[in-house]
Design a protein around this motif. Structure first.
Motif, PDB file in Angstrom:
ATOM      1  N   ASP A 212      -8.056   5.922   7.346  1.00 54.36           N
ATOM      2  CA  ASP A 212      -8.557   5.927   7.909  1.00 54.36           C
ATOM      3  C   ASP A 212      -9.343   4.650   8.604  1.00 54.36           C
ATOM      4  O   ASP A 212     -10.074   4.704   8.663  1.00 54.36           O
ATOM      5  N   LEU A 213      -8.395   3.442   8.276  1.00 50.76           N
ATOM      6  CA  LEU A 213      -8.303   1.908   8.662  1.00 50.76           C
ATOM      7  C   LEU A 213      -7.901   1.783  10.155  1.00 50.76           C
ATOM      8  O   LEU A 213      -6.630   2.207   9.976  1.00 50.76           O
ATOM      9  N   ASN A 214      -8.069   1.282  10.520  1.00 48.74           N
ATOM     10  CA  ASN A 214      -7.654   1.236  12.050  1.00 48.74           C
ATOM     11  C   ASN A 214      -7.201  -0.479  11.834  1.00 48.74           C
ATOM     12  O   ASN A 214      -7.546  -1.599  12.726  1.00 48.74           O
ATOM     13  N   ILE A 215      -6.281  -0.506  11.164  1.00 50.38           N
ATOM     14  CA  ILE A 215      -5.736  -1.727  10.293  1.00 50.38           C
ATOM     15  C   ILE A 215      -4.463  -1.880   9.845  1.00 50.38           C
ATOM     16  O   ILE A 215      -3.629  -0.868   9.127  1.00 50.38           O
TER      17      ILE A 215
ATOM     18  N   GLU B 157     -15.618 -10.179   8.894  1.00 51.67           N
ATOM     19  CA  GLU B 157     -16.621 -10.800   9.322  1.00 51.67           C
ATOM     20  C   GLU B 157     -16.607 -11.698  10.071  1.00 51.67           C
ATOM     21  O   GLU B 157     -16.531 -12.915   9.600  1.00 51.67           O
TER      22      GLU B 157
ATOM     23  N   LYS C  82     -12.254  -6.412  11.065  1.00 52.83           N
ATOM     24  CA  LYS C  82     -13.393  -5.528  10.509  1.00 52.83           C
ATOM     25  C   LYS C  82     -13.539  -3.925  10.156  1.00 52.83           C
ATOM     26  O   LYS C  82     -14.253  -4.847   9.434  1.00 52.83           O
ATOM     27  N   ASP C  83     -12.723  -3.727  10.262  1.00 52.03           N
ATOM     28  CA  ASP C  83     -12.667  -2.300   9.833  1.00 52.03           C
ATOM     29  C   ASP C  83     -12.394  -2.675   8.139  1.00 52.03           C
ATOM     30  O   ASP C  83     -12.742  -1.907   7.329  1.00 52.03           O
ATOM     31  N   ILE C  84     -11.609  -3.597   7.684  1.00 48.40           N
ATOM     32  CA  ILE C  84     -11.802  -4.129   6.064  1.00 48.40           C
ATOM     33  C   ILE C  84     -12.594  -5.421   5.830  1.00 48.40           C
ATOM     34  O   ILE C  84     -12.550  -5.980   5.571  1.00 48.40           O
ATOM     35  N   ASN C  85     -13.938  -4.836   6.855  1.00 49.10           N
ATOM     36  CA  ASN C  85     -15.273  -5.976   5.952  1.00 49.10           C
ATOM     37  C   ASN C  85     -14.952  -6.951   6.066  1.00 49.10           C
ATOM     38  O   ASN C  85     -15.551  -7.703   5.556  1.00 49.10           O
TER      39      ASN C  85
ATOM     40  N   GLU D  86     -13.394  -9.865  15.249  1.00 50.40           N
ATOM     41  CA  GLU D  86     -13.919  -8.025  15.373  1.00 50.40           C
ATOM     42  C   GLU D  86     -12.844  -7.488  15.407  1.00 50.40           C
ATOM     43  O   GLU D  86     -13.353  -6.485  14.605  1.00 50.40           O
ATOM     44  N   THR D  87     -12.575  -7.386  16.235  1.00 46.81           N
ATOM     45  CA  THR D  87     -11.664  -6.398  17.077  1.00 46.81           C
ATOM     46  C   THR D  87     -10.681  -5.809  15.361  1.00 46.81           C
ATOM     47  O   THR D  87     -10.548  -4.938  14.851  1.00 46.81           O
TER      48      THR D  87
ATOM     49  N   LYS E 255     -13.718  -1.246   0.046  1.00 42.69           N
ATOM     50  CA  LYS E 255     -13.613  -0.952   1.919  1.00 42.69           C
ATOM     51  C   LYS E 255     -13.047   0.806   1.597  1.00 42.69           C
ATOM     52  O   LYS E 255     -12.913   0.647  -0.289  1.00 42.69           O
TER      53      LYS E 255
END
Length: 320
Positions: free
Chosen positions: A67-70, A230, A225-228, A221-222, A61
């Motif tokens: 930069d992460l949407n979390i 899946e 997903k930003d932290i990989n 996924e929503t 990551k």
């Protein structure tokens, strides 16, 4: 159509029902432990899952959290679980339980190391599995993304499990009652009713499972997903599940066909009429022999003899 034709007519829906029953059993053994000590499932059970979360790439990551949407609380909590070795590489969800395991980073081979205990009201709660229950991470992120999807999944999971269980029981009853359909159309009618109910439940279960786990995949996924992390649905499980629906519909149609057709009675049955005892047959009179070409048959012959003024009775009693 005789009994052999009736048997052949019943054999087709019976085989379809049996195939559907096997498919339902396969759905129910997915991710089910092989013993009571939560040992890994069989190879067949390992490949059958509704939902899979792959966390093996969680470490790959970006370094900048901005930069992460979390939410940072969730990320830090997951990092702590991963460092402690509590975050496995993958999680596979079945009907009664889930299994977790490790993934070889070089070969990509996955090995199941643990399966949860089976429960009749099972649902997969990632916050509990990841030891994040009632944490700040769950409260902040869950309210917006994961929580709604998980709540929906929790509500319908019980209905889904019971629908599969009822469909399994009805399939077994369909096979048992189906044997009586060999001898009677009434048996076919009762079996058709049971088959219709079975189709309704397996269709409801399959539709619910497809929609529910599809929603769960979308939520993962929503949110993650930003932290990989899946998520995906199991193609093998979907295929087996909807194949059970197809077998259920087809068997119902053939059971209905056996009600309308295939009576089991032969259309070419011969009917023989035997002479009844004490019947009368026309005989020739010794006083008035029949002329050439003349036949004394029936009642007309009797009238002719009576016109000749003889008391001779032109009939004889035939004892059979």
């Amino acid at each position: 159509m005789g009994k052999a034709g009736r048997f052949a007519c019943i054999l087709t829906p019976m085989l379809l029902t049996l195939a559907g029953l096997i498919c339902i059993i396969l759905v129910m053994i997915g991710q089910l432990s092989t013993s009571g000590n939560n040992a890994p499932t069989t190879k067949l059970g390992r490949d059958l899952y509704f939902f899979k979360a792959d966390t093996s790439n969680f470490g790959d990551k970006p370094n900048k959290l901005d930069d992460l949407n979390i939410d940072n609380n969730l990320l830090e909590a997951l990092q702590g679980q991963a460092s402690a070795g509590h975050l496995k590489d993958f999680y596979q969800v079945g009907l009664w339980s889930y299994c977790e395991g490790d993934k070889d980073p070089k070969t990509g081979v996955e090995t199941i190391t643990h399966c949860s205990s089976s429960k009749s009201n099972f649902w997969f709660d990632p916050f509990t599995v990841w030891n994040l229950k009632n944490s700040t991470a769950q409260k902040i992120v869950g309210d917006e993304k994961l929580e709604k999807g998980l709540n929906t999944y929790k509500k319908v999971s019980g209905f889904m499990i019971w629908s599969f269980g009822i469909a399994l029981a009805l399939s077994a009853a369909e096979i048992i009652i189906g044997f009586f359909a060999i001898f009677s159309r009434w048996g076919s009618l009762v079996t058709t009713i049971i088959s219709t109910a079975q189709t309704i439940f397996i269709l409801a279960a399959a539709s619910t499972a497809t929609a529910t786990y599809g929603l769960l995949v979308g939520v993962f996924e929503t949110a993650l997903k930003d932290i990989n992390i899946e998520a995906n649905m199991g193609k093998q499980m979907l295929g087996v599940m909807w194949l059970a629906v197809a077998f259920g519909v087809a068997s119902g149609l053939f059971w209905l066909f056996s009600v309308c057709c295939c009576s089991g009675k032969s259309p070419h049955k011969k009917v023989s009429v035997e002479k009844t005892p004490y019947t009368y047959e026309r005989v020739a009179s010794p006083a008035f022999p029949a002329q050439h070409g003349q036949q004394h048959t029936g009642y007309a012959g009797a009238s002719h003899s009576q016109q000749q003024g003889t008391a001779y009775e032109p009939f004889r009693k035939n004892h059979v």
